[in-house]
Scaffold this motif. Structure first.
Motif, PDB file in Angstrom:
ATOM      1  N   LEU A 104       0.806  -1.220   0.000  1.00  0.00           N
ATOM      2  CA  LEU A 104       0.000   0.000   0.000  1.00  0.00           C
ATOM      3  C   LEU A 104       0.843   1.276   0.000  1.00  0.00           C
ATOM      4  CD1 LEU A 104      -2.628  -1.127   2.652  1.00  0.00           C
ATOM      5  CD2 LEU A 104      -2.865  -1.152   0.176  1.00  0.00           C
ATOM      6  N   ARG A 105       2.114   1.166  -0.383  1.00  0.00           N
ATOM      7  CA  ARG A 105       3.008   2.323  -0.315  1.00  0.00           C
ATOM      8  C   ARG A 105       2.564   3.450  -1.239  1.00  0.00           C
ATOM      9  NH1 ARG A 105       5.394  -1.256  -3.577  1.00  0.00           N
ATOM     10  NH2 ARG A 105       6.342  -0.534  -5.511  1.00  0.00           N
ATOM     11  N   GLY A 106       1.973   3.144  -2.373  1.00  0.00           N
ATOM     12  CA  GLY A 106       1.512   4.185  -3.284  1.00  0.00           C
ATOM     13  C   GLY A 106       0.419   5.027  -2.662  1.00  0.00           C
ATOM     14  N   LYS A 107      -0.499   4.361  -1.991  1.00  0.00           N
ATOM     15  CA  LYS A 107      -1.611   5.078  -1.374  1.00  0.00           C
ATOM     16  C   LYS A 107      -1.147   5.910  -0.187  1.00  0.00           C
ATOM     17  CE  LYS A 107      -6.129   4.337   0.684  1.00  0.00           C
ATOM     18  NZ  LYS A 107      -7.123   3.356   1.084  1.00  0.00           N
ATOM     19  N   PHE A 108      -0.256   5.353   0.635  1.00  0.00           N
ATOM     20  CA  PHE A 108       0.152   6.045   1.841  1.00  0.00           C
ATOM     21  C   PHE A 108       1.261   7.060   1.606  1.00  0.00           C
ATOM     22  CE2 PHE A 108      -1.453   2.105   4.035  1.00  0.00           C
ATOM     23  CZ  PHE A 108      -2.554   2.731   4.562  1.00  0.00           C
ATOM     24  N   MET A 109       2.226   6.737   0.781  1.00  0.00           N
ATOM     25  CA  MET A 109       3.413   7.586   0.658  1.00  0.00           C
ATOM     26  C   MET A 109       3.344   8.517  -0.542  1.00  0.00           C
ATOM     27  SD  MET A 109       5.846   6.520   3.020  1.00  0.00           S
ATOM     28  CE  MET A 109       7.370   6.875   2.250  1.00  0.00           C
ATOM     29  N   ILE A 110       3.202   7.973  -1.732  1.00  0.00           N
ATOM     30  CA  ILE A 110       3.340   8.766  -2.947  1.00  0.00           C
ATOM     31  C   ILE A 110       2.195   9.761  -3.089  1.00  0.00           C
ATOM     32  CG2 ILE A 110       3.449   8.641  -5.460  1.00  0.00           C
ATOM     33  CD1 ILE A 110       4.827   5.885  -5.076  1.00  0.00           C
ATOM     34  N   ASP A 111       0.956   9.313  -2.936  1.00  0.00           N
ATOM     35  CA  ASP A 111      -0.180  10.212  -3.076  1.00  0.00           C
ATOM     36  C   ASP A 111      -0.156  11.314  -2.028  1.00  0.00           C
ATOM     37  OD1 ASP A 111      -1.012   8.647  -5.163  1.00  0.00           O
ATOM     38  OD2 ASP A 111      -2.587   7.612  -4.046  1.00  0.00           O
ATOM     39  N   THR A 112       0.211  10.974  -0.821  1.00  0.00           N
ATOM     40  CA  THR A 112       0.270  11.959   0.252  1.00  0.00           C
ATOM     41  C   THR A 112       1.347  12.997  -0.020  1.00  0.00           C
ATOM     42  OG1 THR A 112      -0.446  10.253   1.796  1.00  0.00           O
ATOM     43  CG2 THR A 112       0.501  12.244   2.741  1.00  0.00           C
ATOM     44  N   MET A 113       2.522  12.555  -0.479  1.00  0.00           N
ATOM     45  CA  MET A 113       3.603  13.489  -0.776  1.00  0.00           C
ATOM     46  C   MET A 113       3.234  14.414  -1.933  1.00  0.00           C
ATOM     47  SD  MET A 113       6.005  13.126   1.380  1.00  0.00           S
ATOM     48  CE  MET A 113       7.389  13.915   0.620  1.00  0.00           C
ATOM     49  N   SER A 166       2.124  19.706  -3.801  1.00  0.00           N
ATOM     50  CA  SER A 166       1.330  20.549  -4.687  1.00  0.00           C
ATOM     51  C   SER A 166       0.598  21.628  -3.909  1.00  0.00           C
ATOM     52  CB  SER A 166       0.352  19.708  -5.506  1.00  0.00           C
ATOM     53  OG  SER A 166      -0.598  19.103  -4.667  1.00  0.00           O
ATOM     54  N   SER A 167       0.161  21.311  -2.688  1.00  0.00           N
ATOM     55  CA  SER A 167      -0.511  22.345  -1.892  1.00  0.00           C
ATOM     56  C   SER A 167       0.475  23.416  -1.442  1.00  0.00           C
ATOM     57  CB  SER A 167      -1.215  21.728  -0.693  1.00  0.00           C
ATOM     58  OG  SER A 167      -0.276  21.268   0.250  1.00  0.00           O
ATOM     59  N   ILE A 168       1.728  23.041  -1.213  1.00  0.00           N
ATOM     60  CA  ILE A 168       2.723  24.027  -0.793  1.00  0.00           C
ATOM     61  C   ILE A 168       3.087  24.950  -1.943  1.00  0.00           C
ATOM     62  CG2 ILE A 168       5.144  24.306  -0.105  1.00  0.00           C
ATOM     63  CD1 ILE A 168       4.786  21.813   1.630  1.00  0.00           C
ATOM     64  N   PHE A 169       3.336  24.401  -3.124  1.00  0.00           N
ATOM     65  CA  PHE A 169       3.854  25.213  -4.218  1.00  0.00           C
ATOM     66  C   PHE A 169       2.777  25.814  -5.121  1.00  0.00           C
ATOM     67  CE2 PHE A 169       7.724  22.733  -3.318  1.00  0.00           C
ATOM     68  CZ  PHE A 169       8.585  23.796  -3.130  1.00  0.00           C
ATOM     69  N   PHE A 170       1.566  25.242  -5.142  1.00  0.00           N
ATOM     70  CA  PHE A 170       0.573  25.731  -6.083  1.00  0.00           C
ATOM     71  C   PHE A 170      -0.654  26.346  -5.433  1.00  0.00           C
ATOM     72  CE2 PHE A 170       2.849  22.433  -8.515  1.00  0.00           C
ATOM     73  CZ  PHE A 170       3.356  23.265  -9.490  1.00  0.00           C
TER      74      PHE A 170
END
Length: 124
Positions: free
Chosen positions: A95-104, A109-113
């Motif tokens: 489940l690393r994609g759901k927990f790590m990649i999507d969250t990052m 994106s919220s920080i820079f955009f």
């Protein structure tokens, strides 16, 4: 009248140069702010992970001691805890994609955009 045109053109060019420099400075400041947020979040995550790992080690030791009393063997208690950890590692890897990649991606994106006014409204 002819003398006014070159003066106005130079004035407009000077103002345009100043505007571009101000926009560039604004971009640099927003990048510094974004990087500061990223590094502070990273430090908070690292500290939380270290404290969590220490707590996990203590709880694992307590679980092994408890299970060795239940099973009557330290070896079986260690094997049971090892299997539990292997299952947890497999589950996290799956489940690393759901927990790590999507969250990052969402966080970065919220920080820079996200505009500064939107962030201020979200904080309130």
């Amino acid at each position: 009248m002819e003398n006014e045109q070159p003066g106005k053109a130079q004035q407009i060019m000077g103002e345009l140069t100043e505007y571009v420099n101000l926009r560039f400075d604004s971009l640099k400041l927003s990048m510094v702010e974004g990087l500061a947020v990223i590094f502070s979040n990273a430090m908070a995550v690292i500290i939380a992970m270290l404290l969590g790992m220490m707590a996990l080690m203590v709880l694992t030791t307590a679980l092994i001691i408890f299970l060795s009393g239940v099973f009557g063997s330290l070896l079986w208690a260690l094997m049971v805890v090892g299997v539990v950890y292997l299952f947890g590692a497999w589950l996290f890897f799956s489940l690393r994609g759901k927990f790590m990649i999507d969250t990052m991606v969402k966080m970065l994106s919220s920080i820079f955009f996200t505009s500064k006014s939107d962030r201020n409204e979200a904080e309130e």
